[in-house]
Design an enzyme around this catalytic site. Sequence first.
Site, PDB file in Angstrom:
ATOM      1  N   GLY A  21       0.831  -1.216   0.000  1.00 34.30           N
ATOM      2  CA  GLY A  21       0.000   0.000   0.000  1.00 34.30           C
ATOM      3  C   GLY A  21       0.853   1.247   0.000  1.00 34.30           C
ATOM      4  N   THR A  22       0.215   2.364  -0.365  1.00 30.28           N
ATOM      5  CA  THR A  22       0.920   3.648  -0.414  1.00 30.28           C
ATOM      6  C   THR A  22       0.092   4.687   0.316  1.00 30.28           C
ATOM      7  OG1 THR A  22       1.793   3.069  -2.573  1.00 30.28           O
ATOM      8  CG2 THR A  22       1.946   5.374  -1.949  1.00 30.28           C
ATOM      9  N   THR A  27       5.381   4.201   1.748  1.00 32.36           N
ATOM     10  CA  THR A  27       4.964   3.018   0.995  1.00 32.36           C
ATOM     11  C   THR A  27       5.273   1.795   1.857  1.00 32.36           C
ATOM     12  OG1 THR A  27       5.501   4.138  -1.071  1.00 32.36           O
ATOM     13  CG2 THR A  27       5.245   1.750  -1.182  1.00 32.36           C
ATOM     14  N   VAL A  28       4.346   0.834   1.880  1.00 32.14           N
ATOM     15  CA  VAL A  28       4.522  -0.355   2.725  1.00 32.14           C
ATOM     16  C   VAL A  28       4.770  -1.568   1.831  1.00 32.14           C
ATOM     17  CG1 VAL A  28       3.503  -1.792   4.542  1.00 32.14           C
ATOM     18  CG2 VAL A  28       2.959   0.651   4.452  1.00 32.14           C
ATOM     19  N   ASP A 137      -7.351   8.708  13.322  1.00 31.18           N
ATOM     20  CA  ASP A 137      -7.520   8.377  11.898  1.00 31.18           C
ATOM     21  C   ASP A 137      -8.097   6.963  11.768  1.00 31.18           C
ATOM     22  OD1 ASP A 137      -7.503   8.685   9.154  1.00 31.18           O
ATOM     23  OD2 ASP A 137      -5.379   8.205   8.911  1.00 31.18           O
TER      24      ASP A 137
END
Length: 467
Positions: A21-22, A27-28, A137
Amino acid sequence: MARAGWAPPRLDEFILTERLGTGTYATVYKAYRKKNTREVVAVKCVSKRSLNRVSVENLLTEIEILKTIRHPHIVELKDFQWDSDHIYLIMEFCAGGDLSHFIRMRRILPEKVARIFLQQLACALKFLHDHNISHLDLKPQNILLSAPENPQLKLADFGFAQYMSPWDEKHVLRGSPLYMAPEMVCCQQYDARVDLWSVGVILYEALFGRPPFASRSFAELEEKIRSDRVIELPSRPRLSPECRDLLQRLLERDPLKRISFEQFFAHPFVDMEHMPSPESLGKATSLVVEAVKKDQEGDVSAALSLYCKALEYFVPALHYESDARRKEAIRAKVGQYISRAEELKALVMCDSKSLLRQANPAREILKEMAKDKPRLCAALEMASAAIAKEEEGKDDGDTLELYQQSLGELLLILAEPAGRRRELLHAEIQALMARAEYLKDQIKMREAQSMGKEALAESVRSSCTLQ
């Protein structure tokens, strides 16, 4: 895997592979530890060039928070490193993806599944709340699942998290608009209660397949959030009263009227006491030991109550257990206890109903004495209707509600001056309370047995599927 002509950053101890994911500044990647264990991890790579002052503060707070917390429902930070170009957060890898994908694949989640996830999220939030941390979040994309099968929820991405106090309210806009509390969107002062609003939006999306303020533009979203209209819950799928009550109290626009953290953790739908956990089996077993003892002593009513309380822990123990052999052993025991509970229930019902059906001459005298009191008369008629429904075999929630309404009225009337009517009224209230308590116990016992049977059936289906 990585795209052609593109490569992830290099890290000495790890082999970075596919991109997971980004985010705004990170970025992961999925990665493998090179030596010994070949441990699988997730590496969050932050490009130093993308960082401004605010994102540096967010990153430092995230590292500080994650370094200090260890919890089964919060993603673990294993280590962090840096080089001239990047900062690397080496995180626990969650193979089940995120909750957003999980919901999309199923369109909606059954209430029972949503409840298990909510219990796990509540468990993580309680831990954070006890440490004075707000996530700020919360959204399905930041809730990861440990595995594709029997997933455990893991709260992730503490990039916006803060140590917060009631006197340390912020004006900074944080998080994702769809899941943001109205006070945050409207740039008003806010505190930790914004997380509870987000929990309400996530639960709504899990149950109905979309967030309550799904919109085509930010302007439309802002208009809906700023509106004073009460959030209507769709009539389908049908939800339990406890679930509907929690949703309405979480999705309260005014933070001062919104459910508090203490009320949320204690809410009957959240029911943290009975969430699947390593302790569930121990609690169930100790209750069963007591139940067997009472059973042997001939205390049928106490034994039945204890067996049913034990079932309330055996069901989550079945959900929690992943070892097939231990699961089968629990399943066999649950079957035995359900059978014994049904035998005891038949005995208790027989004894209790004969006692409750004994004529109450005082009730008839009281009705005669109430003819000049329309309110008392109506309350007694309501009680008679509840008794009639129960004796017809309608021992359900509607009958219990009738008892509770009549008792509510009668208790208000009890304040009248002392005298024969007040004495009779007092005796009638005690008799009705006994009936209402008996009925409440019957409903609870029936629900516990039903839960046990459902868990057994579900557990058998799961093992058949796995085979």
